[in-house]
Design a protein around this motif. Structure first.
Motif, PDB file in Angstrom:
ATOM      1  N   ASN A  11      59.238 115.226  71.904  1.00  0.00           N
ATOM      2  CA  ASN A  11      58.793 114.631  73.164  1.00  0.00           C
ATOM      3  C   ASN A  11      59.286 113.202  73.332  1.00  0.00           C
ATOM      4  OD1 ASN A  11      57.497 116.913  73.940  1.00  0.00           O
ATOM      5  ND2 ASN A  11      55.505 116.294  73.100  1.00  0.00           N
ATOM      6  N   TYR A  12      59.537 112.521  72.218  1.00  0.00           N
ATOM      7  CA  TYR A  12      59.949 111.121  72.306  1.00  0.00           C
ATOM      8  C   TYR A  12      61.288 110.948  71.604  1.00  0.00           C
ATOM      9  CZ  TYR A  12      55.213 110.473  73.906  1.00  0.00           C
ATOM     10  OH  TYR A  12      54.057 110.556  74.621  1.00  0.00           O
ATOM     11  N   GLY A  13      62.219 111.846  71.924  1.00  0.00           N
ATOM     12  CA  GLY A  13      63.509 111.841  71.247  1.00  0.00           C
ATOM     13  C   GLY A  13      64.310 110.589  71.509  1.00  0.00           C
ATOM     14  N   SER A  14      64.197 110.011  72.708  1.00  0.00           N
ATOM     15  CA  SER A  14      65.048 108.856  73.019  1.00  0.00           C
ATOM     16  C   SER A  14      64.255 107.564  72.875  1.00  0.00           C
ATOM     17  CB  SER A  14      65.573 108.979  74.451  1.00  0.00           C
ATOM     18  OG  SER A  14      64.508 108.779  75.357  1.00  0.00           O
ATOM     19  N   ALA A  15      64.980 106.498  72.542  1.00  0.00           N
ATOM     20  CA  ALA A  15      64.369 105.192  72.395  1.00  0.00           C
ATOM     21  C   ALA A  15      63.716 104.768  73.713  1.00  0.00           C
ATOM     22  CB  ALA A  15      65.424 104.174  71.967  1.00  0.00           C
ATOM     23  N   GLN A  16      64.325 105.189  74.811  1.00  0.00           N
ATOM     24  CA  GLN A  16      63.809 104.850  76.136  1.00  0.00           C
ATOM     25  C   GLN A  16      62.375 105.364  76.298  1.00  0.00           C
ATOM     26  OE1 GLN A  16      66.049 103.214  78.214  1.00  0.00           O
ATOM     27  NE2 GLN A  16      64.212 102.746  79.416  1.00  0.00           N
TER      28      GLN A  16
ATOM     29  N   ARG B 236      60.280 106.154  73.938  1.00  0.00           N
ATOM     30  CA  ARG B 236      59.349 105.505  73.014  1.00  0.00           C
ATOM     31  C   ARG B 236      58.927 104.148  73.565  1.00  0.00           C
ATOM     32  NH1 ARG B 236      62.950 107.969  69.043  1.00  0.00           N
ATOM     33  NH2 ARG B 236      64.130 106.062  68.660  1.00  0.00           N
ATOM     34  N   MET B 237      59.926 103.432  74.083  1.00  0.00           N
ATOM     35  CA  MET B 237      59.626 102.117  74.652  1.00  0.00           C
ATOM     36  C   MET B 237      58.645 102.273  75.812  1.00  0.00           C
ATOM     37  SD  MET B 237      62.309  99.310  76.039  1.00  0.00           S
ATOM     38  CE  MET B 237      62.536  99.918  77.697  1.00  0.00           C
ATOM     39  N   ALA B 238      58.894 103.277  76.629  1.00  0.00           N
ATOM     40  CA  ALA B 238      58.036 103.503  77.796  1.00  0.00           C
ATOM     41  C   ALA B 238      56.606 103.774  77.351  1.00  0.00           C
ATOM     42  CB  ALA B 238      58.583 104.664  78.617  1.00  0.00           C
ATOM     43  N   PHE B 239      56.450 104.569  76.273  1.00  0.00           N
ATOM     44  CA  PHE B 239      55.107 104.896  75.812  1.00  0.00           C
ATOM     45  C   PHE B 239      54.371 103.643  75.363  1.00  0.00           C
ATOM     46  CE2 PHE B 239      52.240 105.547  72.268  1.00  0.00           C
ATOM     47  CZ  PHE B 239      51.325 106.430  72.828  1.00  0.00           C
TER      48      PHE B 239
ATOM     49  N   GLN C 177      54.975  89.007  46.931  1.00  0.00           N
ATOM     50  CA  GLN C 177      55.166  88.605  48.326  1.00  0.00           C
ATOM     51  C   GLN C 177      56.654  88.443  48.575  1.00  0.00           C
ATOM     52  OE1 GLN C 177      52.399  85.890  50.054  1.00  0.00           O
ATOM     53  NE2 GLN C 177      54.096  84.649  50.772  1.00  0.00           N
ATOM     54  N   LEU C 178      57.149  89.173  49.531  1.00  0.00           N
ATOM     55  CA  LEU C 178      58.589  89.154  49.766  1.00  0.00           C
ATOM     56  C   LEU C 178      58.922  88.267  50.959  1.00  0.00           C
ATOM     57  CD1 LEU C 178      59.445  92.929  49.355  1.00  0.00           C
ATOM     58  CD2 LEU C 178      59.884  91.077  47.748  1.00  0.00           C
ATOM     59  N   PRO C 179      60.142  87.698  50.978  1.00  0.00           N
ATOM     60  CA  PRO C 179      60.594  86.998  52.183  1.00  0.00           C
ATOM     61  C   PRO C 179      60.660  87.993  53.331  1.00  0.00           C
ATOM     62  CG  PRO C 179      62.366  87.164  50.544  1.00  0.00           C
ATOM     63  CD  PRO C 179      61.119  87.623  49.885  1.00  0.00           C
ATOM     64  N   GLU C 180      60.490  87.501  54.551  1.00  0.00           N
ATOM     65  CA  GLU C 180      60.337  88.420  55.666  1.00  0.00           C
ATOM     66  C   GLU C 180      60.930  87.803  56.925  1.00  0.00           C
ATOM     67  OE1 GLU C 180      56.328  89.716  56.019  1.00  0.00           O
ATOM     68  OE2 GLU C 180      56.691  90.833  57.852  1.00  0.00           O
ATOM     69  N   TYR C 181      61.437  88.623  57.814  1.00  0.00           N
ATOM     70  CA  TYR C 181      61.828  88.107  59.130  1.00  0.00           C
ATOM     71  C   TYR C 181      61.293  89.016  60.222  1.00  0.00           C
ATOM     72  CZ  TYR C 181      65.739  91.469  59.246  1.00  0.00           C
ATOM     73  OH  TYR C 181      66.491  92.603  59.259  1.00  0.00           O
ATOM     74  N   TYR C 182      61.129  88.440  61.410  1.00  0.00           N
ATOM     75  CA  TYR C 182      60.586  89.162  62.564  1.00  0.00           C
ATOM     76  C   TYR C 182      61.621  89.196  63.660  1.00  0.00           C
ATOM     77  CZ  TYR C 182      56.286  87.890  60.145  1.00  0.00           C
ATOM     78  OH  TYR C 182      55.314  87.706  59.203  1.00  0.00           O
ATOM     79  N   ARG C 183      61.856  90.378  64.185  1.00  0.00           N
ATOM     80  CA  ARG C 183      62.724  90.493  65.356  1.00  0.00           C
ATOM     81  C   ARG C 183      61.833  90.734  66.562  1.00  0.00           C
ATOM     82  NH1 ARG C 183      66.675  94.807  62.930  1.00  0.00           N
ATOM     83  NH2 ARG C 183      66.893  95.581  65.062  1.00  0.00           N
ATOM     84  N   LEU C 184      62.271  90.198  67.691  1.00  0.00           N
ATOM     85  CA  LEU C 184      61.482  90.412  68.906  1.00  0.00           C
ATOM     86  C   LEU C 184      61.804  91.791  69.460  1.00  0.00           C
ATOM     87  CD1 LEU C 184      59.640  89.380  71.125  1.00  0.00           C
ATOM     88  CD2 LEU C 184      61.668  88.485  72.278  1.00  0.00           C
ATOM     89  N   ARG C 185      60.753  92.507  69.832  1.00  0.00           N
ATOM     90  CA  ARG C 185      60.968  93.790  70.498  1.00  0.00           C
ATOM     91  C   ARG C 185      61.127  93.515  71.979  1.00  0.00           C
ATOM     92  NH1 ARG C 185      57.436  98.672  67.880  1.00  0.00           N
ATOM     93  NH2 ARG C 185      59.236  99.545  66.882  1.00  0.00           N
ATOM     94  N   ARG C 186      62.382  93.512  72.428  1.00  0.00           N
ATOM     95  CA  ARG C 186      62.598  93.224  73.846  1.00  0.00           C
ATOM     96  C   ARG C 186      62.460  94.489  74.670  1.00  0.00           C
ATOM     97  NH1 ARG C 186      68.379  90.863  73.247  1.00  0.00           N
ATOM     98  NH2 ARG C 186      68.335  92.529  71.710  1.00  0.00           N
ATOM     99  N   ASP C 187      62.520  94.324  75.961  1.00  0.00           N
ATOM    100  CA  ASP C 187      62.421  95.497  76.837  1.00  0.00           C
ATOM    101  C   ASP C 187      63.781  96.174  76.928  1.00  0.00           C
ATOM    102  OD1 ASP C 187      59.848  94.820  77.221  1.00  0.00           O
ATOM    103  OD2 ASP C 187      60.233  93.642  79.027  1.00  0.00           O
ATOM    104  N   LYS C 188      64.353  96.445  75.817  1.00  0.00           N
ATOM    105  CA  LYS C 188      65.653  97.101  75.802  1.00  0.00           C
ATOM    106  C   LYS C 188      65.545  98.269  74.843  1.00  0.00           C
ATOM    107  CE  LYS C 188      69.440  94.064  76.198  1.00  0.00           C
ATOM    108  NZ  LYS C 188      70.331  93.162  75.482  1.00  0.00           N
ATOM    109  N   ALA C 189      66.119  99.380  75.241  1.00  0.00           N
ATOM    110  CA  ALA C 189      65.985 100.584  74.431  1.00  0.00           C
ATOM    111  C   ALA C 189      66.520 100.373  73.019  1.00  0.00           C
ATOM    112  CB  ALA C 189      66.714 101.746  75.096  1.00  0.00           C
TER     113      ALA C 189
END
Lengths: 891, 109
Positions: A541-546, A548-551, A691-703
């Motif tokens: 049902n959620y095969g495409s990234a589009q 998933r983002m929509a959900f 505790q490991l080093p870590e980075y965060y990516r922004l989840r933009r409105d892009k598939a």
């Protein structure tokens, strides 16, 4: 035969008249006397000779009586009555033995019943003993896997195995798209998996050859659980078609009820692995798609032999792997049981060790208590022996007593074990396999009972076996040689008990300290009034990234305007859980203007993809630069926030903000990310992990930002901060998810619950070991008390003499306490040495506490000595209160 | 009772049964008969006779009745029951077999 039994039965109920035998014997004697007289003796001599010829009249009478059916039963009844009378006369000792047995049998049985399933139970496969799991392990994936191409090489050239089989790296979420849709979990296996494991479907058949080919018929095996829940055990399900992910799939079989997936993963549906060998050869960067493989050892081949024989094949395969990755790869071959148990094994062994220690203490206790009882009854036994009781009779008596005690102890122990098991199951963390199937193990009740009774019998029988000596009878010797040795044996038993309970106590103390540190760990995030809702979307049902983002977009919007909601954020995972995709290698992070690093250092970096409010919602401070903003969500620029550790690792002494990085390793076309800011560190390796080093990516409105790594890309967590209590909010969140997609399952939990769940395992271990330690201590104290009071009772006369000769009360007190202090010190010494050796095993279970933590050791030693001294103070005081006149006169 | 102590228990049972096969008898009579018939070689420990009699009675192989002795005294008479007779036959067979086997071994050696 029958008439024989009837006769016996008759005599069992209708006894002979008591005078019968006497009359008969009298007749015999008279006839003999008459015969003698006829031979010429005078009357008195004739009677005397008749008596001599007859032998013991009393013995003949006794033996005739003993020939009676039911005689043994009668004796048993007599022994039981006698024993019960003895118990009533000595209730403290009886209670001590029964309580000891109850604690010993109850505790050990309960824990063994749990551990047995984990360590010793047979796996539900026909070939359980010969099944192994093998594959490559890597610092990013510690569970063995194999690339498709390696697999075909290995399978073609391997020698140590009878058969090799594999399954996919799933399970994955699949959707039953029917009248009442549901999310299921599917797993693909090779057609020969079931035969290799020695398992046959209980209904229908296994996959056929042609069903494992690409383009072959769509078929599936379903688990018993699914058959029960979804189809009500209807046999008509066979050859029916169900709709999975929009495709018609024919059900060809049902798996056995006790079947478990090789990795204990939960799957509802098994599908044949349909792989096109040629296409797969090029898949996954030319390595072939990854699999988990299992093999059946040829009879007589050990796991180690198999590993050695597979090593050349492994080395050959490694040549296809780039050198920088190669060095971190190893071949792993282990039994399926080892693989399934993972780190639970260590816990199980620790518990098992604790069980043994408690059992040892309990046995020593029963032995020393019964020995005390035996020693106190030496005189009585001697008298009975002289009055004609046979050795066998005395032993039967002693055994009756021991068995009576054992039976009542075992009964009480069973009740205790049943209660404890219920307690264990209710507090156990979900990760412990098979716990729900645990039931009271009667074999174990029997075993512990037998061991304790054997100990008891061994020491309890000794006085019954002793030859009665005139000295004991005369009561002249209060301290005969025999009881001196038994006293010294009992003292050594006490030393062993104290040593064993010290080991238990230190183990428990270390676990408690470690647990306390864990509970008070700084997480780096806000855990209060924060709620999380995790959803994993189906691949159909959620095969495409589009989609998933929509959900998640829709869900975020709905939740934002909920009652009392302050902040809402979306992420793919939440700390402090160990992020399940392992992370990324440090050398894959490429900083602009620096050369690409080829050498691997083995360092790992975690990453998360989050929405802008993530930091505010979890209260993670941005220590440098700025957080993500809402505007950046729609901007074309890719942005990044580093954790403080990562920033210091990559840019020591520099300002990380504004730097540009690529995250794709050797891929020079990977997008560039700009570092926006640096966030404070959070715990991200579980509660106890590094505790490991870590980075965060922004989840933009892009598939493209919703495209990731298989099923991990389809799961997401919505984090909410709200002023309303969780009980109110949780159902509301469920309705919101259901409003978007009613087939989805959502897991709502407060942040506290999530964190608490991580501590479940350690809490369970700590509680159990702590329970054992306290049990052990109680038992040891009972034992010490028993021994010292016995010693005091034996030396009453000596104490009387000492007092008459001018010894003071405190002098006597010291005399007795000094004696027990010596035992205690010996016990603690031996115990400390043993604890130092044993505690190393606990090392990997401890967090923030060394396995030789001096504070724990010191505290435990002090507590033990104090409690033990207290136990001796009671008999010591009664010794000091001995009236010399009474003591001297008493013998 | 010096020479007779080592009578096997089963042997004593057999002797009693065999003796009673002739006629009902009281304990004293049984002891006497065994002694006489065996030409004094087997002297039963009189004391062990009674436990054996009782054991056999409890097994139902013999039964006991009070009666009058030769000199008109009250005595307990034992007699074989039906099962007792069968048992005697079986035991005699056993005895013959074992005795034969032992004789063979002794001769052979």
């Amino acid at each position: 035969m029958l008439s024989e039994w009837l006769t016996r039965l008759r005599f069992l109920f209708f006894r002979k008249a008591p005078g019968d035998l006497d009359a008969e014997l009298a007749f015999h004697l008279e006839e003999q006397a008459r015969a003698n007289e006829a031979a010429g003796m005078d009357a008195a001599e004739a009677r005397r000779q008749a008596g001599i010829a007859f032998g013991g009249v009393q013995r003949a009478r006794g033996q005739s009586y003993a020939a009676r059916p039911g005689y043994r039963l009668e004796m048993l009844g007599q022994d039981v009555r006698y024993a019960l009378r003895g118990f009533r006369r000595n209730p403290v000792l009886t209670l001590a033995v029964v309580v000891t047995l109850m604690l010993g049998i109850g505790a050990t049985t309960a824990v063994f019943s749990v551990v047995d399933r984990i360590l010793f139970r047979a796996l539900p496969y026909g070939h359980a003993d010969r099944l192994v799991s093998l594959g490559i392990v890597h610092s990013l994936e510690t569970q063995e896997f194999v690339m498709g191409n390696f697999y075909s090489d290995w399978r073609a050239n391997q020698k140590p195995f009878e058969a090799v089989t594999s399954e996919s790296t799933g399970p994955w979420e699949c959707d039953l798209t029917e009248r009442s849709p549901a999310q299921l979990s599917c797993e693909a296996v090779e057609g020969n998996l079931l035969p290799t494991f020695g398992v046959a479907p209980i209904l229908g058949r296994n996959f056929l050859q042609e069903e494992s080919r690409v383009g072959g018929p769509n078929v599936a095996l379903i688990t018993y659980g699914m058959w029960l829940n979804r189809f009500g055990l209807d046999k008509g399900i066979l050859n029916q078609t169900i709709n999975i992910d929009g495709q018609p799939v024919r059900v060809v079989g049902v798996l056995p009820k006790d079947f478990e997936m090789p990795r204990l993963e939960s799957a509802d549906v098994l599908r044949p692995f349909q792989v096109d060998p040629i296409a797969d050869h090029k898949a996954n960067g030319g390595y072939g798609s990854p699999r988990r493989i299992f093999a059946l050892l040829k009879p007589g081949v050990t796991v180690e032999q198999a590993r050695q024989e597979m090593e050349p094949l492994f080395q050959e395969s490694l040549k296809q792997v780039p050198a920088d990755i190669r060095q971190q790869m190893h071949l792993m071959v282990r039994t399926l049981r080892d693989k399934q148990m993972q780190d639970v094994r260590l816990t199980a062994w620790v518990l098992f060790g604790a069980v043994l220690a408690v059992l040892l203490i309990a046995c020593a206790n029963v032995a020393s208590l019964l020995m005390a009882r035996g020693a106190a009854r030496r005189r009585e036994l001697a008298v009975r022996s002289v009055l004609g009781a046979s050795r066998a009779r005395l032993m039967a008596q002693a055994m009756t007593e021991a068995l009576l005690l054992a039976m009542s102890g075992a009964f009480a122990g069973c009740l205790l074990a049943e209660g404890l098991l219920r307690l264990f199951v209710s507090i156990a963390p979900p990760g412990i396999p098979y716990l729900s199937q645990v039931h009271l193990d009667l074999r174990m009740v029997g075993f512990t009972g037998l061991v304790s009774v054997t100990c008891g019998l061994l020491f309890g029988l000794a006085p019954a076996l002793e030859k009665p000596s005139a000295e004991i009878l005369a009561g002249r010797s209060a301290n005969p040689a025999g009881s001196v040795t038994s006293a010294s044996v009992r003292q050594w038993l006490v030393v062993a008990q104290i040593a064993a309970s010290l080991v238990l106590l230190t183990g428990a103390m270390l676990l408690v300290r470690s647990f306390w540190k864990m509970e008070h760990e700084q997480l780096g995030i806000r855990a209060d009034s924060t709620l999380t809702a995790s959803v994993t979307l189906g691949s159909y049902n959620y095969g495409s990234a589009q989609k998933r983002m929509a959900f998640f977009d829709a869900l975020e919007k709905r939740l934002r305007f909920g009652p009392g909601v302050i902040d809402v954020a979306v992420s793919d995972s939440v700390p402090p859980e160990d992020f399940h995709n392992g992370g990324q290698r440090m050398e894959d992070l490429v900083v602009e203007g620096r050369p690409r690093v080829r050498e691997s250092t083995g360092e790992l970096v975690r990453f998360r993809r989050v929405s802008p409010e993530y930091f505010r919602t979890l209260d993670i401070p941005i220590v440098r630069g700025a957080g993500f903003t809402e505007a950046e969500r729609s901007s074309p620029d890719a942005v990044l926030i580093l954790s403080r550790t990562l920033a210091e690792r990559l840019f020591p002494g520099e300002n990380a903000v504004g730097k540009r990085m690529q995250l794709g390793g050797s891929d020079t076309n990977a997008p560039w990310y700009t570092v926006m800011g640096v966030a404070a560190d959070v715990k991200n390796g579980g509660l106890t992990g590094e505790q490991l080093p870590e980075y965060y990516r922004l989840r933009r409105d892009k598939a493209e930002d919703w495209e990731c790594c298989g099923s991990w890309g389809r799961s997401g967590v919505v984090i909410l901060r709200s002023s309303l209590p969780a009980e109110v909010l949780a159902p509301w969140i469920r309705t919101q998810v259901a409003a978007i997609d009613p087939a989805l399952s959502v897991d709502v939990a407060t942040m506290r619950q999530r964190v608490g769940k991580l501590a479940d395992g350690p809490r369970f271990q700590t509680l159990l070991v702590g329970f054992f330690a306290v049990t052990g201590l109680v038992l040891a104290v009972i034992g010490l008390y028993g021994v010292i009071s016995f010693l005091v009772a034996q030396r009453t006369q000596e104490i009387g003499v000492r007092m008459a000769l001018g010894s003071t009360r405190s002098g006597i007190l010291w005399l007795v306490c000094g004696r027990s202090l010596r035992l205690i010190l010996w016990g603690t010494g031996v115990g400390l040495a043993a604890a130092l050796m044993v505690s190393r095993v606990l090392g990997s279970m401890l967090y923030g506490v060394g396995s030789r933590d001096p504070l724990s050791f010191a505290a435990v030693t002090l507590v033990l000595i104090a409690v033990a001294l207290l136990a001796t103070l009671i008999p010591a005081r009664s010794a000091a209160r001995v009236d010399p006149m009474v003591a001297l006169r008493c013998e | 009772m010096a020479t007779s102590t080592d009578l096997l228990q089963g042997t004593l049972d057999l002797l009693i049964l065999k003796t009673l096969a002739l006629e009902p008898m009281h304990g004293w009579g049984i002891a006497l008969r065994i002694q006489q018939v065996s030409k004094e070689a087997l002297q039963i420990g009189q004391g062990s006779l009674y436990p054996a009699l009782h054991r056999l009675e409890y097994k139902g192989w013999i039964k006991a009745e009070w009666g009058a002795s030769d000199n008109n005294r009250k005595a307990k008479f034992y007699s074989l029951t039906r099962t007792g007779k069968k048992q005697l036959e079986a035991e005699l067979e056993d005895w013959d077999r074992i005795a034969g086997a032992i004789a063979l071994v002794l001769k052979g050696a």
